[in-house]
Structure formats: structure tokens, C-alpha cells
Design a protein around this motif. Structure first.
Motif, PDB file in Angstrom:
ATOM      1  N   LEU A 183     108.690  18.325  16.227  1.00  0.00           N
ATOM      2  CA  LEU A 183     108.547  17.224  17.181  1.00  0.00           C
ATOM      3  C   LEU A 183     109.098  17.606  18.553  1.00  0.00           C
ATOM      4  CD1 LEU A 183     109.530  14.190  14.913  1.00  0.00           C
ATOM      5  CD2 LEU A 183     107.250  14.811  15.706  1.00  0.00           C
ATOM      6  N   LEU A 184     110.226  18.298  18.561  1.00  0.00           N
ATOM      7  CA  LEU A 184     110.805  18.724  19.834  1.00  0.00           C
ATOM      8  C   LEU A 184     109.882  19.697  20.552  1.00  0.00           C
ATOM      9  CD1 LEU A 184     113.184  18.776  21.804  1.00  0.00           C
ATOM     10  CD2 LEU A 184     114.192  20.605  20.412  1.00  0.00           C
ATOM     11  N   TYR A 185     109.298  20.630  19.813  1.00  0.00           N
ATOM     12  CA  TYR A 185     108.384  21.598  20.426  1.00  0.00           C
ATOM     13  C   TYR A 185     107.176  20.893  21.040  1.00  0.00           C
ATOM     14  CZ  TYR A 185     105.412  25.713  20.945  1.00  0.00           C
ATOM     15  OH  TYR A 185     104.606  26.696  21.461  1.00  0.00           O
ATOM     16  N   ARG A 186     106.601  19.955  20.287  1.00  0.00           N
ATOM     17  CA  ARG A 186     105.430  19.239  20.797  1.00  0.00           C
ATOM     18  C   ARG A 186     105.776  18.419  22.040  1.00  0.00           C
ATOM     19  NH1 ARG A 186     101.169  18.735  17.024  1.00  0.00           N
ATOM     20  NH2 ARG A 186     101.622  19.698  15.006  1.00  0.00           N
ATOM     21  N   ARG A 187     106.945  17.790  22.016  1.00  0.00           N
ATOM     22  CA  ARG A 187     107.326  16.950  23.160  1.00  0.00           C
ATOM     23  C   ARG A 187     107.570  17.794  24.404  1.00  0.00           C
ATOM     24  NH1 ARG A 187     107.406  14.750  26.870  1.00  0.00           N
ATOM     25  NH2 ARG A 187     108.441  12.839  27.568  1.00  0.00           N
ATOM     26  N   VAL A 188     108.264  18.913  24.259  1.00  0.00           N
ATOM     27  CA  VAL A 188     108.516  19.788  25.403  1.00  0.00           C
ATOM     28  C   VAL A 188     107.210  20.397  25.910  1.00  0.00           C
ATOM     29  CG1 VAL A 188     109.651  21.922  26.132  1.00  0.00           C
ATOM     30  CG2 VAL A 188     110.885  20.285  24.706  1.00  0.00           C
ATOM     31  N   GLU A 189     106.350  20.810  24.991  1.00  0.00           N
ATOM     32  CA  GLU A 189     105.059  21.381  25.396  1.00  0.00           C
ATOM     33  C   GLU A 189     104.223  20.355  26.155  1.00  0.00           C
ATOM     34  OE1 GLU A 189     101.569  24.024  23.278  1.00  0.00           O
ATOM     35  OE2 GLU A 189     102.354  22.275  22.212  1.00  0.00           O
TER      36      GLU A 189
END
Length: 309
Positions: free
Chosen positions: A166-172
Motif C-alpha cells: 500500500l505504501l509503494y502504491r501511494r508513493v508511486e
């Protein structure tokens, strides 16, 4: 002549020996000790002595064969474990080498930022936006998050995998949003306004947002700047500076139409997965989600084309 009687002075007990055939049968009857000896000597050579303290299975060929098979199986399992451990070490080394091309100071700062985002919990959205304002959302940051995610997947840490994904998707998403054109940012904002249920209410809100975003396109607004009084000939003659960065409706329509054509072409090349296995079902659900998003974008494009102030 009188016969004198001699008394028997021999006190030795006379035993009656059984016949020879009976003696042979008695000698051939096995005792408990002789039985064990026969079992123990079944797989022994005649010259091999018995060793006290060893179990009787030690001299059993079948038992020894089973033990040899168990030993081979243990060696095989140990070899598999060593190979698996070596493979993991190699994978971890490969993951660590991904960041070798970046400066150590930048890598250290990126890792520190990722740790702070993980600890932020419910405030992670604000932390991401603050980092974006400072220009800290970079490709290196995504690589650090991906490395942690990859390690968590290999270690089967399900909670960590879910959080890091989830963190990766949000930052991306935030990075793409910052790098996207004004038209694509507006499109993303309009799509995020959909609650998944009220389609008509969503279109009304989108129309209102478009009216507030796009400059008016009537003849007077084109020839005369906003705020100029035609009757009194008073007002500003130059448009405000922020008008230079204003998003025109025609630009929005052109970019969204080009995006739709590209997405439709990709969808035509893809074939819907058949079957009832988990992978096929997941693929079909993903395609259905893409189709819903495409329909929403088509509705927004039609709304922008027919927009009236």
C-alpha cells in the motif's frame, strides 16, 4: 549251605535315562537364550562375535537396510536445506546490490524516510504530501520500499507485505501525480471523486469542478479580460498571471481522448483469460475493473466536450 544276604550299602540314586531318541529331542528343544542367539546370528558371519550392549536389531539385515534409507533421506533433506539457504543468501545479496549505484548518503536518507512513513500509521498521507513538497519522493525512495517489500515476500511476512504494498502504491501515485500534466491531474482528481455508487451525483460534481477549473470560452471572455467593464471601459486590460497556467478545456479533451485511444488499443490486444483457477479469475476481475474505469473516463470526456457555462 545258607545263602547270606548282603545289604545294599550304595546310596547312590539311580536315574533312568530316557531312550536315545528322546535325548535327541531334548537336546534340540530351543531355550530362550538359544533363540535370541539364533536371531542375532541370522545376519552375522560365523566368525563375528556378539557384542554385549548392542540391540538385537543391529544384526538384522532388514533393520540395517531401513536405517540406511533413513540416513540417505536425512542427507537429501539436509542438502535441500543448504541449497535453499544458499539461494536465499544469493537473493538477498541481489536485492542489496540494487542500491549499489546510488550515493550512500541518499540511500541512508531514503531508508530513514521510509521508516518514518511506516511509523506514521494513520498520518502517512500527510507525511507523503509533505515529502512530495520537499521533493523527497524519488525513484530511489520507491526502490527502497520495493526492496523491503521483496524481502517481506520472501520471508512470508503477510502483514508487512500488505503495508509495504500500500505504501509503494501511494508513493508511486503521488510521484506520477506530481509529474503528470495538468489535464491528467484533473482527470485523476475527477476519478477519485467517484464513491462507487452514485454515478449521476458524481457527474454533477465533476461538471461543477470543470466549470470552476476551465476558463470561460464565450466571445467576451476571449476578447476582453475578466473584470473589464465594456460599458464604462474600465477594468484590467491584461489577464492575471495565473491565467497563463490555466487548463483549457480543449487541452483536457485532447489529452483524455489520446489516453483513451491508447488504452483501447491495449485492451484489444489482450485476450480475456478463461478457466476457473485463481489466476484466471483474478485476471478477469482486473479486466472488469479496467473496463469500469474506461467507461468513467469516457463519461468525463463526453461531459467536457458538451460542457456549458
Amino acid at each position: 549251605m545258607e545263602a547270606s544276604a548282603f545289604p545294599l550299602t550304595c546310596t547312590t540314586r539311580l536315574t533312568i535315562s530316557p531312550p536315545l531318541s528322546a535325548q535327541r529331542r531334548i537336546l534340540l528343544l530351543p531355550t530362550s537364550r538359544s533363540t535370541s542367539a539364533l536371531v542375532l546370528r541370522r545376519s552375522m558371519s560365523k566368525d563375528e562375535p556378539l557384542i554385549d550392549g548392542l540391540p538385537k536389531e543391529y544384526y538384522d539385515d532388514e533393520w540395517q537396510a531401513r536405517q540406511r534409507e533413513k540416513t540417505k533421506e536425512l542427507h537429501r533433506l539436509r542438502q535441500e536445506e543448504e541449497e535453499e539457504e544458499e539461494r536465499k543468501v544469493e537473493e538477498y545479496r541481489e536485492i542489496g546490490m540494487r542500491l549499489k549505484g546510488y550515493p550512500e548518503e541518499d540511500v541512508r536518507k531514503a531508508r530513514k524516510l521510509v521508516s518514518s512513513l511506516i511509523r506514521a500509521a494513520e498520518e502517512v498521507e500527510e507525511k507523503i504530501e509533505e515529502a512530495a513538497e520537499r521533493g523527497e519522493l524519488t525513484e530511489l525512495l520507491l526502490m527502497v520500499i520495493w526492496n523491503r517489500l521483496d524481502l517481506a515476500r520472501r520471508d512470508d511476512e503477510k502483514d508487512a507485505v500488505r503495508s509495504l504494498d500500500l505504501l509503494y502504491r501511494r508513493v508511486e501515485t503521488e510521484i506520477l501525480k506530481r509529474e503528470a500534466s495538468p489535464a491528467m491531474r484533473l482527470l485523476n482528481d475527477l476519478l477519485n471523486m467517484h464513491d462507487g455508487f452514485d454515478n449521476e451525483g458524481w457527474l454533477k460534481e465533476c461538471k461543477k469542478h470543470m466549470v470552476e477549473t476551465f476558463p470561460r470560452e464565450d466571445p467576451f471572455s476571449i476578447l476582453v479580460p475578466a473584470g473589464f467593464d465594456l460599458d464604462k471601459h474600465e477594468g484590467p486590460l491584461r489577464p492575471p498571471l495565473e491565467a497563463d497556467n490555466a487548463l483549457l478545456r480543449v487541452d483536457f479533451v485532447r489529452e483524455v481522448d489520446a489516453l483513451l485511444q491508447e488504452v483501447r488499443y491495449e485492451q484489444d490486444l489482450l485476450q480475456s483469460a478463461q478457466g476457473l483457477d485463481a489466476e484466471s479469475v483474478a485476471s478477469r476481475l482486473k479486466q472488469q475493473e479496467k473496463q469500469r474505469t474506461i467507461h468513467q473516463v469516457e463519461a468525463l470526456l463526453d461531459l467536457a466536450i458538451n460542457l456549458q457555462w
